[in-house]
Design an enzyme around this catalytic site. Structure first.
Site, PDB file in Angstrom:
ATOM      1  N   ASP A  58       0.866  -1.177   0.000  1.00 34.56           N
ATOM      2  CA  ASP A  58       0.000   0.000   0.000  1.00 34.56           C
ATOM      3  C   ASP A  58       0.907   1.232   0.000  1.00 34.56           C
ATOM      4  O   ASP A  58       1.619   1.476   0.971  1.00 34.56           O
ATOM      5  CB  ASP A  58      -0.865  -0.029   1.279  1.00 34.56           C
ATOM      6  CG  ASP A  58      -2.179   0.682   1.105  1.00 34.56           C
ATOM      7  OD1 ASP A  58      -2.189   1.725   0.441  1.00 34.56           O
ATOM      8  OD2 ASP A  58      -3.185   0.198   1.665  1.00 34.56           O
ATOM      9  N   ASP A 159      -2.706   4.714  -2.552  1.00 32.17           N
ATOM     10  CA  ASP A 159      -3.672   5.368  -1.670  1.00 32.17           C
ATOM     11  C   ASP A 159      -4.089   6.741  -2.219  1.00 32.17           C
ATOM     12  O   ASP A 159      -3.227   7.518  -2.655  1.00 32.17           O
ATOM     13  CB  ASP A 159      -3.017   5.535  -0.285  1.00 32.17           C
ATOM     14  CG  ASP A 159      -3.983   6.024   0.773  1.00 32.17           C
ATOM     15  OD1 ASP A 159      -4.995   5.340   0.996  1.00 32.17           O
ATOM     16  OD2 ASP A 159      -3.727   7.083   1.375  1.00 32.17           O
ATOM     17  N   GLU A 201      -6.445   3.846  -5.947  1.00 30.10           N
ATOM     18  CA  GLU A 201      -7.627   4.165  -5.144  1.00 30.10           C
ATOM     19  C   GLU A 201      -8.094   5.556  -5.532  1.00 30.10           C
ATOM     20  O   GLU A 201      -7.335   6.524  -5.421  1.00 30.10           O
ATOM     21  CB  GLU A 201      -7.318   4.139  -3.641  1.00 30.10           C
ATOM     22  CG  GLU A 201      -8.600   4.261  -2.828  1.00 30.10           C
ATOM     23  CD  GLU A 201      -8.439   4.868  -1.433  1.00 30.10           C
ATOM     24  OE1 GLU A 201      -9.356   4.686  -0.613  1.00 30.10           O
ATOM     25  OE2 GLU A 201      -7.431   5.547  -1.169  1.00 30.10           O
ATOM     26  N   HIS A 274     -10.924  -2.129   4.383  1.00 31.45           N
ATOM     27  CA  HIS A 274     -10.583  -1.671   5.732  1.00 31.45           C
ATOM     28  C   HIS A 274     -11.234  -0.326   6.071  1.00 31.45           C
ATOM     29  O   HIS A 274     -11.132   0.129   7.201  1.00 31.45           O
ATOM     30  CB  HIS A 274      -9.070  -1.562   5.862  1.00 31.45           C
ATOM     31  CG  HIS A 274      -8.507  -0.519   4.951  1.00 31.45           C
ATOM     32  ND1 HIS A 274      -8.572  -0.620   3.576  1.00 31.45           N
ATOM     33  CD2 HIS A 274      -7.932   0.671   5.211  1.00 31.45           C
ATOM     34  CE1 HIS A 274      -8.051   0.460   3.041  1.00 31.45           C
ATOM     35  NE2 HIS A 274      -7.648   1.262   3.996  1.00 31.45           N
ATOM     36  N   ASP A 275     -11.862   0.330   5.099  1.00 29.35           N
ATOM     37  CA  ASP A 275     -12.543   1.609   5.354  1.00 29.35           C
ATOM     38  C   ASP A 275     -14.057   1.466   5.372  1.00 29.35           C
ATOM     39  O   ASP A 275     -14.776   2.456   5.560  1.00 29.35           O
ATOM     40  CB  ASP A 275     -12.196   2.626   4.252  1.00 29.35           C
ATOM     41  CG  ASP A 275     -10.742   3.066   4.279  1.00 29.35           C
ATOM     42  OD1 ASP A 275     -10.110   3.013   5.352  1.00 29.35           O
ATOM     43  OD2 ASP A 275     -10.246   3.479   3.209  1.00 29.35           O
TER      44      ASP A 275
HETATM   45  O1  TEU Z   1      -8.817   6.297   2.182  1.00 29.29           O
HETATM   46  C1  TEU Z   1      -9.253   7.432   1.489  1.00 29.29           C
HETATM   47  C2  TEU Z   1     -10.351   8.170   2.077  1.00 29.29           C
HETATM   48  O2  TEU Z   1     -10.757   9.143   1.486  1.00 29.29           O
HETATM   49  C3  TEU Z   1     -10.901   7.701   3.384  1.00 29.29           C
HETATM   50  O3  TEU Z   1     -10.322   8.415   4.402  1.00 29.29           O
HETATM   51  C4  TEU Z   1     -12.334   7.843   3.412  1.00 29.29           C
HETATM   52  O4  TEU Z   1     -12.698   9.191   3.394  1.00 29.29           O
HETATM   53  C5  TEU Z   1     -12.867   7.236   4.653  1.00 29.29           C
HETATM   54  O5  TEU Z   1     -12.271   5.996   4.863  1.00 29.29           O
HETATM   55  C6  TEU Z   1     -14.341   7.034   4.531  1.00 29.29           C
HETATM   56  O6  TEU Z   1     -14.766   6.463   5.690  1.00 29.29           O
HETATM   57  C7  TEU Z   1      -7.471   5.989   2.185  1.00 29.29           C
HETATM   58  C8  TEU Z   1      -7.224   4.795   3.078  1.00 29.29           C
HETATM   59  O7  TEU Z   1      -7.862   3.666   2.520  1.00 29.29           O
HETATM   60  C9  TEU Z   1      -7.667   5.121   4.465  1.00 29.29           C
HETATM   61  O8  TEU Z   1      -7.580   4.024   5.321  1.00 29.29           O
HETATM   62  C10 TEU Z   1      -6.804   6.254   4.949  1.00 29.29           C
HETATM   63  O9  TEU Z   1      -7.261   6.692   6.208  1.00 29.29           O
HETATM   64  C11 TEU Z   1      -6.824   7.451   3.995  1.00 29.29           C
HETATM   65  O10 TEU Z   1      -6.667   7.065   2.638  1.00 29.29           O
HETATM   66  C12 TEU Z   1      -5.700   8.402   4.302  1.00 29.29           C
HETATM   67  O11 TEU Z   1      -4.471   7.861   3.910  1.00 29.29           O
END
Ligand code: TEU
Length: 502
Positions: A58, A159, A201, A274-275
């Protein structure tokens, strides 16, 4: 290996103060001691290779940690060679350059009194944005990626890559005008020099720019990872709502991506990561009566589509949301910050925002992997950093490996089918019953071959007619005990099946 997967995408494992679960990197060329060291990583890569499993790292390139040596230098003075690696604006304390907000709440600007400047951060205060307009920074990033390629990694997940070409003065975060120039330069200087899988992403992706992100000429990434289908169901405060997703809207979006990308771009297929909350809790039904059937149904619907399927750890067991009902159980910065922000501003009551967290918090998907029914689900003999889901005694890998009808073996079969049948990968896509309120059904076609996927997304019976052209077809997989696949029929709650005919 037993599941049949080809690659493992690891969430960030580089050295990090862990303000945002590793998405705040302080050394891109080292492993965080939480997880091990570089030798462990090399061993993992080598063991993966023996099993034909790629390790996908990642890469967090939009921002670094504020504890990264670049930022520590950058903060020393405006003349420091690293200063311009980040995004600064002159100003006075308390008067922000503009009203932009950070993704985890609060202003997107942070004051540094020693410099009389603000730095820009799209995420937490501890995640200062990198300045991609600086060619020296870009070169450092390429060198670092080449270093990892040399170590034998099988690919990269990029990311929030759509946010690197930000232009804060114009309040542009994603899809900035210079974005695709930067991505093409990045790809030409790194990925295209090796045999890699890359996935970008992009929350700002749509079916048009997806054709750039995953251009078939290989100038950007192998595929795009977009969120339109999981964003559906957002309310006035984004994801912080107790509204259930709208099935018809979800189906419309999924179909749109299938139809519009065919032959022009390549999508990622996922319902959770994971989000996101656990897919079975959000799009299926995690009530014990339906958990298994609905988890299998969701997997069927996704795996028979075009694109690259992603299985989020534990999804292959039907792991569910954890539904923590106390703030102290949460670890995720986004959840904790929004709880504070929305309650302090009086926009939501603590009771209501807690309900939202229980349904939508990222921590739902971040509880430890459930290996067996021993203490801490066999994840650790210490104390895990976040509580184990109390349902680990019923839902765990050991139990599912011992049950030939488990969700695990169902996934294994779906993955095997994709490898056996080209039609699943390359076939054209044709939706059926677009307006049906319960059923998601579609046909794939490749020359003489055809494949019909039927899924009941509801907890009620659903009526349908199996198209005449599938008379006498072979059933490749089904999640219940259906034996008749012809004519008018009634689907049971969450039933799914796939028919194939040559
Ligand atoms: O996620 C991108 C992102 O925009 C997220 O923060 C999103 O807004 C949120 O998860 C919605 O609930 C990526 C990663 O996947 C995330 O884990 C990170 O926190 C984020 O980038 C920052 O690097």
């Amino acid at each position: 290996a037993q599941l049949g997967i080809d690659a493992i995408w690891l969430s960030p494992v580089c050295r990090s103060p862990q303000d945002d679960n590793g998405y705040d990197i302080s050394d891109y060329r080292d492993i965080d001691p939480l997880f091990g060291n570089l030798n462990d990583m090399e061993e993992l890569i080598a063991e993966g290779k023996k099993r034909n499993i790629r390790i996908i790292l990642d890469l967090v390139l939009n921002h670094s940690s504020d504890e990264h040596p670049w930022f520590i230098e950058a903060k020393k003075s405006k003349e420091n060679p690293y200063h311009d690696y980040y995004v600064w604006r002159d100003g006075v304390e308390g008067e922000y350059p503009n009203d932009m907000r950070a993704a985890f709440g609060g202003p997107a600007w942070e004051w540094v009194p020693e410099l009389g400047q603000y730095y820009f951060h799209q995420f937490s205060v501890k995640q200062p944005d990198l300045n991609w307009d600086n060619p020296k920074l870009r070169q450092e990033i390429y060198d670092m990626i080449l270093w990892w390629m040399d170590k034998g990694v099988g690919g990269f997940r990029l990311d929030v890559i759509d946010q690197i070409a930000k232009e804060p003065d114009r309040k542009i975060t994603n899809n900035g005008p210079k974005l695709h120039d930067y991505i093409r330069e990045l790809s030409a200087n790194t990925f295209q020099k090796g045999d890699l899988i890359t996935v970008g992403e992009a929350w700002g992706a749509n079916t048009e720019n997806a054709k750039l992100y995953s251009a078939p000429d290989g100038s950007e990434f192998s595929m795009v990872f977009q969120f339109e289908h999981v964003e559906n169901g957002s309310g006035d405060y984004g994801k912080w709502t107790t509204e259930k997703y709208d099935f018809k809207e979800f189906k419309r979006i999924m179909i749109k991506w299938q139809e519009e990308l065919q032959g022009k771009a390549w999508n990622s297929l996922f319902l959770g990561n994971h989000d996101q909350p656990r897919s079975v809790s959000r799009f299926g039904n995690d009530n014990p009566a339906y958990r298994e059937t609905s988890a299998k149904m969701l997997a069927t619907c996704l795996h028979m589509m075009q694109g690259t399927p992603y299985v989020y750890q534990g999804e292959e067991l039907g792991m569910t949301n954890v539904y923590f009902d106390k703030l102290e159980d949460y670890r995720d910065i986004e959840s904790i910050n929004f709880f504070t922000e929305l309650t302090e501003s009086g926009l939501m009551t603590p009771e209501y925002i807690m309900k939202c967290l229980m349904l939508r918090s990222r921590d739902n998907a971040r509880t430890p992997m459930q290996w067996d029914d021993s203490a801490q689900a066999g994840f650790t003999d210490g104390a895990p950093w976040i509580k184990v889901n109390p349902n680990y005694k019923e839902i765990n890998a050991a139990q599912q490996l011992a049950d030939p009808n488990s969700i695990f073996y169902y996934y294994q079969k779906l993955i095997r089918l994709r490898k056996e049948k080209d039609i699943i990968v390359y076939g054209g896509f044709e939706p059926l019953y677009r307006d049906n309120e319960q059923i998601f059904a579609y046909i794939r076609r490749l020359e003489q071959e055809k494949l019909l996927t039927v899924c009941n997304f509801s907890d009620k019976n659903a009526e349908m007619e199996i198209p005449e052209e599938f008379k006498g077809a072979e059933c490749l997989i089904t999640n219940l005990d259906r034996t008749v696949f012809e004519g008018k029929t009634v689907l049971k709650p969450y039933e799914a099946f796939v028919l194939y005919k040559k």
